[in-house]
Scaffold this motif. Structure first.
Motif, PDB file in Angstrom:
ATOM      1  N   GLY A 180       0.776  -1.230   0.000  1.00 14.53           N
ATOM      2  CA  GLY A 180       0.000   0.000   0.000  1.00 14.53           C
ATOM      3  C   GLY A 180       0.803   1.272   0.000  1.00 14.53           C
ATOM      4  N   LYS A 181       2.146   1.180  -0.065  1.00 14.99           N
ATOM      5  CA  LYS A 181       2.983   2.376  -0.014  1.00 14.99           C
ATOM      6  C   LYS A 181       3.939   2.428  -1.193  1.00 14.99           C
ATOM      7  CE  LYS A 181       2.973   2.891   5.023  1.00 14.99           C
ATOM      8  NZ  LYS A 181       3.813   3.055   6.230  1.00 14.99           N
ATOM      9  N   PRO A 182       4.268   3.648  -1.661  1.00 18.13           N
ATOM     10  CA  PRO A 182       5.284   3.777  -2.708  1.00 18.13           C
ATOM     11  C   PRO A 182       6.631   3.283  -2.200  1.00 18.13           C
ATOM     12  CG  PRO A 182       4.061   5.827  -2.415  1.00 18.13           C
ATOM     13  CD  PRO A 182       3.713   4.946  -1.254  1.00 18.13           C
ATOM     14  N   LEU A 183       7.417   2.696  -3.103  1.00 23.79           N
ATOM     15  CA  LEU A 183       8.693   2.134  -2.691  1.00 23.79           C
ATOM     16  C   LEU A 183       9.767   2.427  -3.727  1.00 23.79           C
ATOM     17  CD1 LEU A 183      10.119   0.307  -0.538  1.00 23.79           C
ATOM     18  CD2 LEU A 183       9.717  -1.596  -2.114  1.00 23.79           C
ATOM     19  N   ALA A 184      10.907   2.932  -3.241  1.00 23.06           N
ATOM     20  CA  ALA A 184      12.143   2.997  -4.017  1.00 23.06           C
ATOM     21  C   ALA A 184      13.091   1.946  -3.451  1.00 23.06           C
ATOM     22  CB  ALA A 184      12.763   4.386  -3.924  1.00 23.06           C
ATOM     23  N   LEU A 185      13.749   1.224  -4.329  1.00 18.43           N
ATOM     24  CA  LEU A 185      14.672   0.170  -3.899  1.00 18.43           C
ATOM     25  C   LEU A 185      16.048   0.770  -3.653  1.00 18.43           C
ATOM     26  CD1 LEU A 185      13.627  -2.683  -6.356  1.00 18.43           C
ATOM     27  CD2 LEU A 185      12.799  -2.247  -4.030  1.00 18.43           C
ATOM     28  N   VAL A 186      16.530   0.620  -2.417  1.00 18.08           N
ATOM     29  CA  VAL A 186      17.833   1.152  -2.003  1.00 18.08           C
ATOM     30  C   VAL A 186      18.524   0.080  -1.179  1.00 18.08           C
ATOM     31  CG1 VAL A 186      19.050   2.922  -0.699  1.00 18.08           C
ATOM     32  CG2 VAL A 186      16.965   3.522  -1.945  1.00 18.08           C
ATOM     33  N   ALA A 187      19.735  -0.303  -1.577  1.00 14.89           N
ATOM     34  CA  ALA A 187      20.387  -1.393  -0.846  1.00 14.89           C
ATOM     35  C   ALA A 187      21.896  -1.372  -1.014  1.00 14.89           C
ATOM     36  CB  ALA A 187      19.848  -2.747  -1.309  1.00 14.89           C
ATOM     37  N   ALA A 188      22.571  -1.725   0.072  1.00 12.47           N
ATOM     38  CA  ALA A 188      23.963  -2.168   0.038  1.00 12.47           C
ATOM     39  C   ALA A 188      23.911  -3.601   0.538  1.00 12.47           C
ATOM     40  CB  ALA A 188      24.844  -1.291   0.928  1.00 12.47           C
ATOM     41  N   THR A 189      23.770  -4.530  -0.383  1.00 20.31           N
ATOM     42  CA  THR A 189      23.408  -5.897  -0.047  1.00 20.31           C
ATOM     43  C   THR A 189      24.630  -6.793   0.130  1.00 20.31           C
ATOM     44  OG1 THR A 189      22.062  -7.783  -0.777  1.00 20.31           O
ATOM     45  CG2 THR A 189      23.178  -6.542  -2.471  1.00 20.31           C
ATOM     46  N   GLU A 190      24.458  -7.854   0.894  1.00 23.20           N
ATOM     47  CA  GLU A 190      25.485  -8.897   0.921  1.00 23.20           C
ATOM     48  C   GLU A 190      25.580  -9.519  -0.468  1.00 23.20           C
ATOM     49  OE1 GLU A 190      25.282 -12.421   0.736  1.00 23.20           O
ATOM     50  OE2 GLU A 190      23.116 -12.681   0.577  1.00 23.20           O
ATOM     51  N   HIS A 191      26.661 -10.250  -0.719  1.00 23.15           N
ATOM     52  CA  HIS A 191      26.869 -10.794  -2.055  1.00 23.15           C
ATOM     53  C   HIS A 191      26.076 -12.080  -2.256  1.00 23.15           C
ATOM     54  CE1 HIS A 191      29.781 -12.035  -5.517  1.00 23.15           C
ATOM     55  NE2 HIS A 191      28.661 -11.521  -5.977  1.00 23.15           N
ATOM     56  N   ILE A 231      27.065  -4.178  -4.047  1.00 27.21           N
ATOM     57  CA  ILE A 231      27.541  -5.239  -3.158  1.00 27.21           C
ATOM     58  C   ILE A 231      28.407  -4.632  -2.066  1.00 27.21           C
ATOM     59  CG2 ILE A 231      28.870  -7.357  -2.956  1.00 27.21           C
ATOM     60  CD1 ILE A 231      28.281  -7.879  -5.913  1.00 27.21           C
ATOM     61  N   ASP A 232      28.044  -4.875  -0.828  1.00 32.36           N
ATOM     62  CA  ASP A 232      28.843  -4.443   0.320  1.00 32.36           C
ATOM     63  C   ASP A 232      29.685  -5.623   0.769  1.00 32.36           C
ATOM     64  OD1 ASP A 232      29.969  -3.547   2.620  1.00 32.36           O
ATOM     65  OD2 ASP A 232      28.084  -3.032   3.631  1.00 32.36           O
ATOM     66  N   PHE A 233      30.943  -5.622   0.366  1.00 34.74           N
ATOM     67  CA  PHE A 233      31.827  -6.738   0.688  1.00 34.74           C
ATOM     68  C   PHE A 233      32.327  -6.702   2.134  1.00 34.74           C
ATOM     69  CE2 PHE A 233      32.310  -6.976  -4.004  1.00 34.74           C
ATOM     70  CZ  PHE A 233      32.046  -8.331  -4.162  1.00 34.74           C
ATOM     71  N   SER A 234      31.876  -5.738   2.920  1.00 35.00           N
ATOM     72  CA  SER A 234      32.186  -5.804   4.357  1.00 35.00           C
ATOM     73  C   SER A 234      31.337  -6.869   5.048  1.00 35.00           C
ATOM     74  CB  SER A 234      31.959  -4.440   5.019  1.00 35.00           C
ATOM     75  OG  SER A 234      30.575  -4.190   5.248  1.00 35.00           O
ATOM     76  N   ILE A 235      30.295  -7.346   4.383  1.00 37.77           N
ATOM     77  CA  ILE A 235      29.411  -8.366   4.948  1.00 37.77           C
ATOM     78  C   ILE A 235      29.950  -9.741   4.564  1.00 37.77           C
ATOM     79  CG2 ILE A 235      27.065  -9.277   4.987  1.00 37.77           C
ATOM     80  CD1 ILE A 235      26.114  -6.452   4.267  1.00 37.77           C
ATOM     81  N   GLN A 236      30.337 -10.503   5.558  1.00 43.14           N
ATOM     82  CA  GLN A 236      30.953 -11.800   5.343  1.00 43.14           C
ATOM     83  C   GLN A 236      30.402 -12.797   6.355  1.00 43.14           C
ATOM     84  OE1 GLN A 236      33.023 -12.430   2.881  1.00 43.14           O
ATOM     85  NE2 GLN A 236      33.732 -10.396   2.245  1.00 43.14           N
ATOM     86  N   VAL A 237      30.699 -14.066   6.148  1.00 40.03           N
ATOM     87  CA  VAL A 237      30.394 -15.074   7.170  1.00 40.03           C
ATOM     88  C   VAL A 237      31.094 -14.679   8.462  1.00 40.03           C
ATOM     89  CG1 VAL A 237      30.724 -17.474   7.861  1.00 40.03           C
ATOM     90  CG2 VAL A 237      30.037 -16.940   5.511  1.00 40.03           C
ATOM     91  N   GLY A 238      30.348 -14.612   9.556  1.00 39.07           N
ATOM     92  CA  GLY A 238      30.895 -14.171  10.830  1.00 39.07           C
ATOM     93  C   GLY A 238      30.846 -12.666  11.018  1.00 39.07           C
ATOM     94  N   MET A 239      30.613 -11.917   9.926  1.00 41.23           N
ATOM     95  CA  MET A 239      30.449 -10.459   9.986  1.00 41.23           C
ATOM     96  C   MET A 239      29.204 -10.083   9.185  1.00 41.23           C
ATOM     97  SD  MET A 239      34.323  -8.922   9.707  1.00 41.23           S
ATOM     98  CE  MET A 239      34.532  -9.479   8.016  1.00 41.23           C
ATOM     99  N   GLU A 240      28.101 -10.732   9.495  1.00 42.58           N
ATOM    100  CA  GLU A 240      26.883 -10.570   8.702  1.00 42.58           C
ATOM    101  C   GLU A 240      26.258  -9.188   8.844  1.00 42.58           C
ATOM    102  OE1 GLU A 240      27.393 -15.011   9.303  1.00 42.58           O
ATOM    103  OE2 GLU A 240      27.586 -13.213  10.561  1.00 42.58           O
ATOM    104  N   ALA A 241      26.659  -8.437   9.843  1.00 45.90           N
ATOM    105  CA  ALA A 241      26.197  -7.056   9.996  1.00 45.90           C
ATOM    106  C   ALA A 241      27.242  -6.054   9.504  1.00 45.90           C
ATOM    107  CB  ALA A 241      25.846  -6.765  11.453  1.00 45.90           C
TER     108      ALA A 241
END
Length: 540
Positions: free
Chosen positions: A67-78, A395-405
Motif C-alpha cells: 500500500g505504499k510507494p517504494l524505491a529500492l535502495v540497498a547495500a546488499t550482501e553478495h 555489493i557491500d563486501f564488508s558483509i561476510q560469514v561471521g560479519m553478517e552485519a
C-alpha cells in the motif's frame, strides 16, 4: 534540538543558507516508514497483504508495496544468504532493516570463486558449505570432490533455508530479488554447478559453459524449467519477492551461443515462470535484462529490455558500452574506482521515458575497496541513481560469514549513508515528482546535479563533486553560486548532508523569480531541498 554548529561540523562545511537563521530549529522530517507491516509471524509467508510488490499504478518508474510507494535502495550482501550454510542471514537481515534497506538480492543456484578482482564473499562458500536445490547423494564424486547431486530429488535443507530467509525478510519489510539463474562466466565456475553433467547422477548438462544459458541442450533445459517451476511454487506465497530471470546474461563468444540465442532461452524461462505463477494465481514481477555481447568488446543494448513484454522492470549493471536510444554510455569499468558521474546520471535520465522501473542492480565500480574512497564513490552513484528516478543496489563486501552485519566502520559509514538515502527519498513524494534536468541554472565548477521536482510544491537537488580520484584538484572543496527559478509563492530552502543525515536551518524565499545563493565550501556532495510553504508539514 540539534545546535547549528553541531550540524555544520557534521556537514563538514559552513552553510551560507543557514547563517541568517541561527535561532531557528533544524528542520525536522516525518519519514515514511518503509519497513512496514511487521505483524506476520516469523517463519511464515506474509498473509496480511496478499498482493505482491508491483509497479506503481501512478508512476511506472517506482513500485507499490503493501500500500505504499517504494524505491529500492540497498547495500546488499553478495547474494549467498541461502546457498552458504555458514551465513547467518538473521543477523544480516536485522542490520539491513535497521539501515532502512528496502531490497536484498538472493542468488538461488549460482556460486563462484574468489579472484584478484572479485573478493571473498558469502557467494563463494567452501564446497562442503554450499547448499543446492538438490541433495548430494553420491556415490560418485562431483568436480569439487564432494558427492554428486541427484536431480530427481529436492533438498529439504535448501528449501527450509529459503523459506526462513523469505519469511524473515517479509517480517522486516525487505523486498527480495530472487535471481533464478546466472551467467556462469568460465569453465572453472561451470565446474561448480550441479547442472553440469559430471556433477549429477543423471549426466545432465554435457555442454560447454556458454551453452548453459541457451536452448541447445534439451535435457538441460527441461531440468532448468523444472527447477524454475519449483522456485515459483515455493516462493510465490510471499508478497515481498520478485523474480530475476538471469544475472548478467551474455553470448557471442566464437562458435558458441549468440546473444539472440541467450535471449531465446530467457524468453523460455520467463514463460515458465509466468506460467507457473498463473497456475498459482499469483502476479509477481519478472525482471532482468537482455543479453550482452562478448563479441570484440563487451557491449549491451538496453532498447530491447525496455520494449516488449518480456520484462516488468529492467536491471542494469553499470559497465562500459551500454547502448540506449542511439547513444553509448560509459558507466565505469569493473572495480576501477571510476566515478563517471555525468555518464551515470545521463544514462538513467535516458531511461525515464521508458514506462518500466529501472534498477542499478549491481554496481561494482569500487565495491572491492572497503574504504572512504570506494564508499564515497558508491554513495555518490547511489544518490545519482535515485535522484534520476531509478533504484540502486551495490555489493557491500564488508558483509561476510561471521560479519553478517558488516564491520563497525562500514556500519557507521557506507551502511549509515545508505540509510540516510533511503530515509530521504521516502520522505519525498517521488510518485508525483519527475526528474528536472536544467532546473539548476547556475552551479559551482565541477558540480554534477540531479533534480527531482514536484513542480510548484517541492524540489530536491543532489549536488556532487564529479571529479575523478585521479584529478589532483579533487581534494579541494566546492563552493560558488547556485541559482534556480521558482514559481510564484513562498518557499523555504535548506541543505541536507548525505553523510550526516542532518538538515540545516531553512531560509524563506519568494518565488516568481530566479533565486541565487552562495554555497559555502563543501566536500563531495550536498542536497538542496526547496519546499512550498503549504507543504511545510513534510519538512518540518
Amino acid at each position: 534540538m540539534i545546535r547549528r554548529r553541531d550540524f555544520i561540523s557534521r556537514l563538514g562545511a559552513s552553510s551560507a543558507l543557514a547563517s541568517p537563521l541561527r535561532s531557528r530549529l533544524v528542520a525536522r522530517l516525518s519519514f515514511t516508514d518503509t519497513v512496514a507491516n511487521q505483524e506476520q509471524e516469523s517463519g511464515t509467508p506474509a498473509k496480511l497483504n496478499p498482493t505482491p510488490i508491483a509497479v506503481h499504478p501512478k508512476n511506472p518508474k517506482y513500485f507499490l508495496f503493501r500500500g505504499k510507494p517504494l524505491a529500492l535502495v540497498a547495500a546488499t550482501e553478495h547474494y549467498g544468504s541461502v546457498v552458504n550454510r555458514r551465513f547467518n542471514f538473521d543477523r544480516y537481515l536485522a542490520e539491513a532493516a535497521d539501515k532502512k534497506q528496502t531490497l536484498t538480492r538472493l542468488f538461488l543456484l549460482f556460486r563462484e570463486l574468489q579472484s584478484a578482482r572479485n573478493p571473498y564473499s558469502p557467494l563463494k562458500p567452501e564446497s562442503p558449505d554450499y547448499v543446492a536445490p538438490w541433495p548430494r547423494t553420491g556415490p560418485e564424486q562431483a568436480m569439487d570432490g564432494e558427492p554428486v547431486y541427484d536431480l530427481d530429488q529436492w533438498n529439504g535443507e535448501y528449501f527450509g533455508r529459503l523459506h526462513r530467509f523469505l519469511s524473515r525478510a517479509s517480517d522486516l519489510g525487505i523486498v527480495v530479488e530472487l535471481t533464478v539463474f546466472s551467467n556462469t562466466y568460465a569453465d572453472h565456475i561451470w565446474a561448480l554447478n550441479p547442472l553440469r553433467s559430471k556433477n549429477n547422477r543423471q549426466g545432465i548438462g554435457n555442454v560447454d559453459w556458454p551453452e548453459y544459458n541457451s536452448l541447445r541442450d534439451k535435457r538441460l533445459v527441461e531440468r532448468q524449467e523444472a527447477y524454475a517451476r519449483k522456485i515459483v511454487q515455493e516462493a510465490s506465497a510471499y508478497d515481498n519477492v520478485y523474480y530475476e530471470i538471469c544475472n548478467e546474461p551474455g553470448g557471442g563468444l566464437p562458435n558458441h551461443a549468440t546473444p539472440d540465442e541467450v535471449d531465446a532461452w530467457q524468453d523460455r524461462i520467463a514463460h515458465v515462470l509466468r506460467d507457473e505463477l498463473r497456475k498459482l494465481r499469483r502476479k509477481h514481477l519478472v525482471v532482468g535484462q537482455n543479453a550482452f555481447s562478448y563479441a570484440s568488446n563487451f557491449s549491451q543494448n538496453f532498447d530491447p529490455s525496455f520494449s516488449g513484454n518480456l520484462l516488468d522492470a529492467v536491471n542494469v549493471h553499470p559497465l562500459p558500452n551500454l547502448h540506449l536510444a542511439g547513444r553509448t554510455y560509459q558507466l565505469g569499468n569493473f572495480m576501477s574506482k571510476e566515478l563517471q558521474l555525468i555518464e551515470f546520471r545521463d544514462f538513467f535520465l535516458a531511461t525515464q521515458p521508458k514506462p518500466k522501473p529501472c534498477i542499478s542492480d549491481e554496481d561494482n565500480a569500487a565495491s572491492l575497496y572497503r574504504d572512504d574512497l570506494g564508499w564515497t564513490i558508491h554513495r555518490k552513484r547511489a544518490w545519482m541513481a535515485v535522484m534520476t528516478g531509478a533504484h540502486y543496489d551495490y555489493i557491500d563486501f564488508s558483509i561476510q560469514v561471521g560479519m553478517e552485519a558488516g564491520t563497525e566502520e562500514s556500519r557507521r559509514k557506507i551502511r549509515l549513508w545508505m540509510k540516510h538515502l533511503s530515509e530521504f527519498i521516502h520522505s519525498f513524494d517521488f510518485i508525483h515528482a519527475r526528474p528536472a534536468p536544467g532546473w539548476i541554472e547556475v552551479k559551482p565548477p565541477h558540480v554534477v546535479e540531479a533534480v527531482l521536482a514536484k513542480t510548484g510544491e517541492e524540489y530536491v537537488a543532489y549536488l556532487a563533486d564529479g571529479r575523478e580520484i585521479a584529478d589532483p584538484t579533487a581534494i579541494e572543496p566546492l563552493h560558488g553560486t547556485l541559482a534556480f527559478s521558482l514559481p510564484a509563492g513562498r518557499f523555504r530552502v535548506c541543505l541536507y548532508s548525505p553523510t550526516g543525515g542532518l538538515y540545516s536551518p531553512s531560509v524563506p524565499v519568494e518565488g516568481g523569480k530566479r533565486v541565487a545563493f552562495d554555497l559555502a565550501p563543501f566536500q563531495d556532495d550536498i542536497v538542496l531541498r526547496v519546499t512550498c510553504e503549504k507543504e511545510r508539514q513534510v519538512v518540518g
